[in-house]
Design an enzyme around this catalytic site. Structure first.
Site: not given
Ligand code: BES
Ligand code: MN
Ligand code: MN
Length: 410
Positions: A37, A39, A70, A104-105, A133, A268, A281, A352, A380
């Protein structure tokens, strides 16, 4: 891919296009399809990057950039190996196809639509899908991954009063959405790390004693792991080791949580709304659709007075486990050993790749997960990197791979 001499094509979708390429067919030999991927996950928070995320920068033997590991850097290992074969003048021993997608992400919706088209089965026809990956087991210890977890991702919106209220005048008289959301999230997982959605564990495939014994033999150190992560203790489901929790058991996480006033100083109010991004997951044989139903039931049974809950189903995909005895894995083992100088260990991983199970089903192919990354690559996260030595080892292993996969009987 074009410059290397492959036949290339951009396949349009309703979103980002698919990059497709293929080398010449080699009759009688198996066909490999490299999936990857282009992306990436959002690079924020930008201020934590030492060099800009989209200017690849070399430092201490690593290449730093969003997507370095990644997954753009890892995809490139296969592009370079195929290019090197072609440049050598020796014909590639088998046909290699590439499909690189751009979603993919975020759950691979467009690629899933493409896979369902009649022409896709022919164009992507292959015997084995090759994916880089994921990661090595540790620095200097390559791995072949035979399983990934699935994921079901949701956003929860808790809606209370029609607008923010003065907490002096109204506090104590209405349900505060931020408190309601906090209580709700707390109910979702118990002290033993068990997820409380009704029926959540019904489909969970238990870990086999043999598999647990194999993982125990990997000499994983909880202490080193905690140190690497900067925590003083690990936490997870009771009765399982850290590797079992990460690779073979489901988990629940909150990824984002917001409500009320986030600016400096106090304000407040009883906020009108609160929201959270959450995911589960999954392990074989759980499905994102079943989990969505279980969540809907949990919401119905746990909606407090004065609150409306809206659930947005963002995306997901089931987990995968492939047969570690497959001849493609044996061939990959030779390729990895040839490049890294030592055999790979067989592992599962907790991340995943949502489209993998659909590809396997639709194309009737095996899958090979050959990760060249490291667990501290910062996927990430800020300052994502790919080790340059591993990049070259990945290219070498890939070059060996076509040779060995070509010997697997069709
Ligand atoms: N490359 C990862 C998947 C991965 C991570 C495999 C770690 C093995 C080990 C992939 O790009 C990814 O991050 N997938 C997302 C999918 C989600 C956003 C639908 C993930 O796992 O969070
Ligand atoms: Mn990835
Ligand atoms: Mn990713």
């Amino acid at each position: 891919l074009q410059a290397a001499g492959l036949k290339t094509e951009l396949i349009e979708t309703a979103g980002p296009p698919l990059v497709y390429a293929e080398t010449a067919p080699v009759p009688g030999k198996p066909v490999a399809l490299v999936y990857g991927h282009y992306d990436v996950q959002p690079p924020e928070p930008l201020e934590l990057w030492k060099t800009p995320p989209f200017e690849p920068t070399e430092r201490d033997g690593n290449l730093y950039a969003r997507g370095a590991t990644d997954d753009k850097g890892q995809v490139l290992t296969h592009v370079h190996s195929v290019a090197a074969w072609i440049a050598s003048g020796q014909p590639l021993p088998m046909q290699v196809k590439f499909v690189i997608e751009g979603e993919e992400e975020v759950g691979s919706e467009q690629f899933a639509d493409y896979l369902a088209r009649p022409e896709a089965a022919e164009k992507l026809a292959c015997d084995v899908v090759v994916i880089s990956d994921s990661s090595q087991y540790a620095k200097g210890q390559p791995a072949i991954t035979y399983g990934l977890r699935g994921i079901a991702y949701f956003e929860l919106h808790f809606k209370g009063p029609k607008q923010d209220l003065h907490s002096g005048s109204f506090g104590g008289a209405v349900n505060n959405p931020a408190i309601a959301l906090s209580k709700f999230l707390t109910k979702m997982i118990d002290e033993d790390g068990h997820i409380q959605l009704p029926g959540f564990y019904d489909a969970v495939q238990p870990l086999q004693p043999e598999e647990r014994a194999n993982w125990a033999g990997l000499n994983f150190s909880d202490e080193d792991f905690a140190k690497e992560l900067g925590v003083d203790a690990l936490l997870g489901e009771t009765g399982y080791t850290t590797l079992e929790r990460r690779w073979g058991r489901p988990s629940f996480d909150i990824h984002g949580l917001w409500s009320g006033y986030q600016g400096e100083g106090g304000k407040t109010i009883v906020p009108a709304q609160a929201a959270a991004k959450i995911s589960f997951r999954l392990v074989p044989n759980q499905t994102p659709a079943e989990v969505a139903q279980q969540l809907a039931q949990f919401v119905a049974e746990n909606t407090p007075p004065g609150i409306r809950i809206e659930v947005i189903d963002l995306h997901g995909g089931p987990g995968v486990v492939v047969n570690p005895q497959s001849p493609f894995i044996a061939a990959a083992q030779k390729a990895v050993t040839g490049a890294f100088g030592k055999p790979a260990v067989l592992i599962r991983e907790g991340g995943s790749i949502p489209i993998v199970s659909s590809m396997v089903e639709r194309l009737g192919a095996d899958v090979l997960l050959l990760g060249w990354g490291l667990s501290d690559d910062g996927a990430h996260s800020p300052n994502e990197k790919f080790n340059i030595a591993d990049y070259y080892l990945g290219i070498r292993a890939s070059a060996h791979l076509w040779q060995h996969l070509a010997t697997v009987a069709k």
